[in-house]
Design a protein around this motif. Structure first.
Motif, PDB file in Angstrom:
ATOM      1  N   GLY A 182       2.780  -0.543   4.192  1.00  0.00           N
ATOM      2  CA  GLY A 182       3.375   0.223   3.104  1.00  0.00           C
ATOM      3  C   GLY A 182       3.007   1.688   3.178  1.00  0.00           C
ATOM      4  O   GLY A 182       3.843   2.568   2.961  1.00  0.00           O
ATOM      5  N   MET A 183       1.740   1.972   3.475  1.00  0.00           N
ATOM      6  CA  MET A 183       1.302   3.350   3.622  1.00  0.00           C
ATOM      7  C   MET A 183       2.098   4.042   4.728  1.00  0.00           C
ATOM      8  O   MET A 183       2.548   5.193   4.563  1.00  0.00           O
ATOM      9  N   ALA A 184       2.279   3.355   5.857  1.00  0.00           N
ATOM     10  CA  ALA A 184       3.038   3.920   6.970  1.00  0.00           C
ATOM     11  C   ALA A 184       4.498   4.156   6.581  1.00  0.00           C
ATOM     12  O   ALA A 184       5.101   5.179   6.946  1.00  0.00           O
ATOM     13  N   GLN A 185       5.081   3.223   5.828  1.00  0.00           N
ATOM     14  CA  GLN A 185       6.465   3.390   5.383  1.00  0.00           C
ATOM     15  C   GLN A 185       6.611   4.616   4.488  1.00  0.00           C
ATOM     16  O   GLN A 185       7.576   5.373   4.594  1.00  0.00           O
ATOM     17  N   ALA A 186       5.641   4.829   3.606  1.00  0.00           N
ATOM     18  CA  ALA A 186       5.698   5.984   2.712  1.00  0.00           C
ATOM     19  C   ALA A 186       5.610   7.296   3.481  1.00  0.00           C
ATOM     20  O   ALA A 186       6.104   8.327   3.022  1.00  0.00           O
ATOM     21  N   LEU A 187       4.987   7.262   4.655  1.00  0.00           N
ATOM     22  CA  LEU A 187       4.847   8.458   5.479  1.00  0.00           C
ATOM     23  C   LEU A 187       6.003   8.633   6.455  1.00  0.00           C
ATOM     24  O   LEU A 187       6.009   9.573   7.242  1.00  0.00           O
TER      25      LEU A 187
ATOM     26  N   GLY B 141      11.071   9.482  12.043  1.00  0.00           N
ATOM     27  CA  GLY B 141      11.034  10.202  10.769  1.00  0.00           C
ATOM     28  C   GLY B 141       9.646  10.323  10.176  1.00  0.00           C
ATOM     29  O   GLY B 141       9.498  10.672   8.995  1.00  0.00           O
ATOM     30  N   PHE B 142       8.616  10.048  10.987  1.00  0.00           N
ATOM     31  CA  PHE B 142       7.245  10.066  10.476  1.00  0.00           C
ATOM     32  C   PHE B 142       6.823  11.495  10.140  1.00  0.00           C
ATOM     33  O   PHE B 142       7.158  12.450  10.831  1.00  0.00           O
ATOM     34  N   MET B 143       6.090  11.618   9.075  1.00  0.00           N
ATOM     35  CA  MET B 143       5.638  12.925   8.601  1.00  0.00           C
ATOM     36  C   MET B 143       4.818  13.645   9.668  1.00  0.00           C
ATOM     37  O   MET B 143       4.037  13.020  10.402  1.00  0.00           O
TER      38      MET B 143
ATOM     39  N   GLU C 138       2.009   7.582  -0.442  1.00  0.00           N
ATOM     40  CA  GLU C 138       2.581   8.684  -1.219  1.00  0.00           C
ATOM     41  C   GLU C 138       1.498   9.700  -1.603  1.00  0.00           C
ATOM     42  O   GLU C 138       1.744  10.910  -1.619  1.00  0.00           O
ATOM     43  N   LEU C 139       0.304   9.221  -1.923  1.00  0.00           N
ATOM     44  CA  LEU C 139      -0.802  10.142  -2.210  1.00  0.00           C
ATOM     45  C   LEU C 139      -1.167  10.955  -0.971  1.00  0.00           C
ATOM     46  O   LEU C 139      -1.388  12.169  -1.045  1.00  0.00           O
ATOM     47  N   VAL C 140      -1.249  10.273   0.178  1.00  0.00           N
ATOM     48  CA  VAL C 140      -1.566  10.969   1.431  1.00  0.00           C
ATOM     49  C   VAL C 140      -0.503  12.023   1.728  1.00  0.00           C
ATOM     50  O   VAL C 140      -0.814  13.170   2.091  1.00  0.00           O
TER      51      VAL C 140
ATOM     52  N   SER D  18       0.828  -1.210   0.000  1.00  0.00           N
ATOM     53  CA  SER D  18       0.000   0.000   0.000  1.00  0.00           C
ATOM     54  C   SER D  18       0.865   1.265   0.000  1.00  0.00           C
ATOM     55  O   SER D  18       0.377   2.358   0.290  1.00  0.00           O
ATOM     56  N   TYR D  19       2.141   1.136  -0.358  1.00  0.00           N
ATOM     57  CA  TYR D  19       3.084   2.244  -0.301  1.00  0.00           C
ATOM     58  C   TYR D  19       2.599   3.441  -1.131  1.00  0.00           C
ATOM     59  O   TYR D  19       2.689   4.593  -0.702  1.00  0.00           O
ATOM     60  N   GLY D  20       2.087   3.187  -2.324  1.00  0.00           N
ATOM     61  CA  GLY D  20       1.640   4.275  -3.183  1.00  0.00           C
ATOM     62  C   GLY D  20       0.508   5.084  -2.578  1.00  0.00           C
ATOM     63  O   GLY D  20       0.414   6.304  -2.803  1.00  0.00           O
TER      64      GLY D  20
END
Length: 402
Positions: free
Chosen positions: A133-138, A167-169, A105-107, A100-102
């Motif tokens: 994956g979403m968490a990794q992208a953030l 390093g979380f956004m 990236e959208l978020v 769910s990485y992409g």
């Protein structure tokens, strides 16, 4: 006109346009969605701007994906299927490694743009990674016992040892809302792997692997729960978890014969199993509120104001069936229209619901393409012209002389 898409045939906006053309009376077109495929399209059709960027697809390829943006109130609508959906797979399904990485990236792009609210529509996902994956992208680092970053995908989570959020956004001040039409927990026989894994190509052995991986993610995330996100939002999260636990306890008798125990805490909250467990990450990492998809999106798109003064509401979707009764768009539209005292008619490609079931759901009548054309392939290929013919019937039956 407030229809959902006819999947594989027409977008929601195209359905609305075709039926409006066939009615021959003034209409307001408000295409809708329930959080799954077509959510961004529906938002764009209602006045949002489409933002397209390059992101990581479910198997690592770079792809263009869009989200909807409304500058006036700094709201972004992110549809998981845009970046991480089954329709984004270039070939075979990859149940163990799809990510769910992409979506993350959208978020991230929406937050950098200045979003004060991000609506995350879940449905149609290719992955069962618990939203890792979403968490990794953030910016979250998911580490094994040696301190190495885990590869993407659900199966890798079996070796998760710790989560580094340093390093979380920065998402302070951003409201996150999950719009979903499912109430599955993360784990167990009703969870993300068991229920939805096979739809994404998982074998029985794969489901066992993914269940263990998601269980490990839940355990490690719970250990570091105090580190996940903005402190000022933790009290509201605890309150929402408490409400979820109360709701769940009232339904426990339904599962008293399950072979596996009911998951507790965030992992057991209704809806966190949506989209391969991305709902879990949204709750744990983003402190999102999980709302019924169609109800929330109707409010976001201004349905209540638009329906005032209407003589008739026409909704619909490709297949009006048993699944429709479980929170899908047509039923949500019917319930919302009932509050305004406006009758509701449905159009669809096919239907299996009886007249009685429809009426209980608040739909006076349903018109199916198969009423005009028995061949389902022709219904798919000629959906637009057939809808215009159905609309003429609706006008004659429900609008003439009124």
């Amino acid at each position: 006109m407030a229809p959902d898409k006819f999947k594989g045939s027409l977008t929601a906006a195209e359905v609305a346009g075709r039926v409006s053309a066939g009615l021959g009376v003034p209409t307001v077109e408000l295409p809708v969605a329930d959080g799954g495929d077509g959510t961004v399209d529906a938002a764009v059709a209602c006045g949002f701007e489409r933002i397209t960027i390059e992101v990581t697809g479910p198997t690592g390829e770079r792809i263009p994906a869009s989200y909807a943006w409304h500058a006036a109130d700094a709201t972004a609508v992110v549809e998981l299927a845009e970046a991480s959906g089954l329709r984004r797979l270039p070939g075979d399904r990859e149940p163990l490694t799809a990510t769910s990485y992409g979506t993350g990236e959208l978020v991230a792009d929406a937050v950098r743009r200045g979003a004060g609210r991000v609506v995350l529509g879940l449905g149609g996902s290719a992955c069962t990674d618990g939203g890792a994956g979403m968490a990794q992208a953030l910016g979250a680092r998911l580490l094994d016992a040696g301190g190495h970053d885990l590869p993407r995908g659900g199966a890798a989570l079996r070796t998760l040892d710790s989560i580094d959020m340093s390093g979380f956004m920065d998402i302070s001040g951003v409201e996150f809302v999950v719009a979903s039409d499912v109430d599955n927990p993360l784990l167990g026989p009703h969870g993300a792997a068991a229920v939805y894994g096979p739809q994404k190509g998982a074998t029985a052995e794969d489901v066992t692997t993914l269940e263990a991986a998601l269980s490990r993610l839940a355990a490690v995330a719970t250990q570091t729960h105090g580190l996940l996100g903005a402190p000022e939002r933790r009290s509201s999260r605890r309150e929402s978890e408490g409400r979820a636990n109360e709701e769940r306890s009232g339904r426990d008798h339904e599962h008293e014969h399950d072979d596996m125990p009911r998951p507790m805490g965030v992992a057991g909250a209704p809806g966190v199993g949506a989209a391969g467990g991305v709902g879990f990450a949204a709750l744990a990492f983003l402190h999102a509120d999980i709302r019924p998809g169609i109800d929330y999106l109707l409010g976001l798109l201004g349905f209540g104001a638009q329906v005032e003064g209407a003589r008739l509401v026409i909704t619909g979707e490709g297949s009006l069936d048993e699944q429709s009764l479980r929170g899908k768009a047509p039923i949500g539209v019917a319930q919302a229209a009932a509050k305004a005292g406006v009758p509701v008619i449905a159009v669809c490609g096919r239907r299996t619901l009886t007249d009685e079931e429809l009426q209980v759901a608040g739909i006076e009548a349903a018109y199916a393409l198969t009423d005009l054309e028995a061949d389902p392939d022709r219904c798919m290929a000629e959906a637009g012209p057939l809808l215009e013919r159905l609309a003429a019937r609706i006008a004659a039956d429900h609008l003439e002389g009124k």
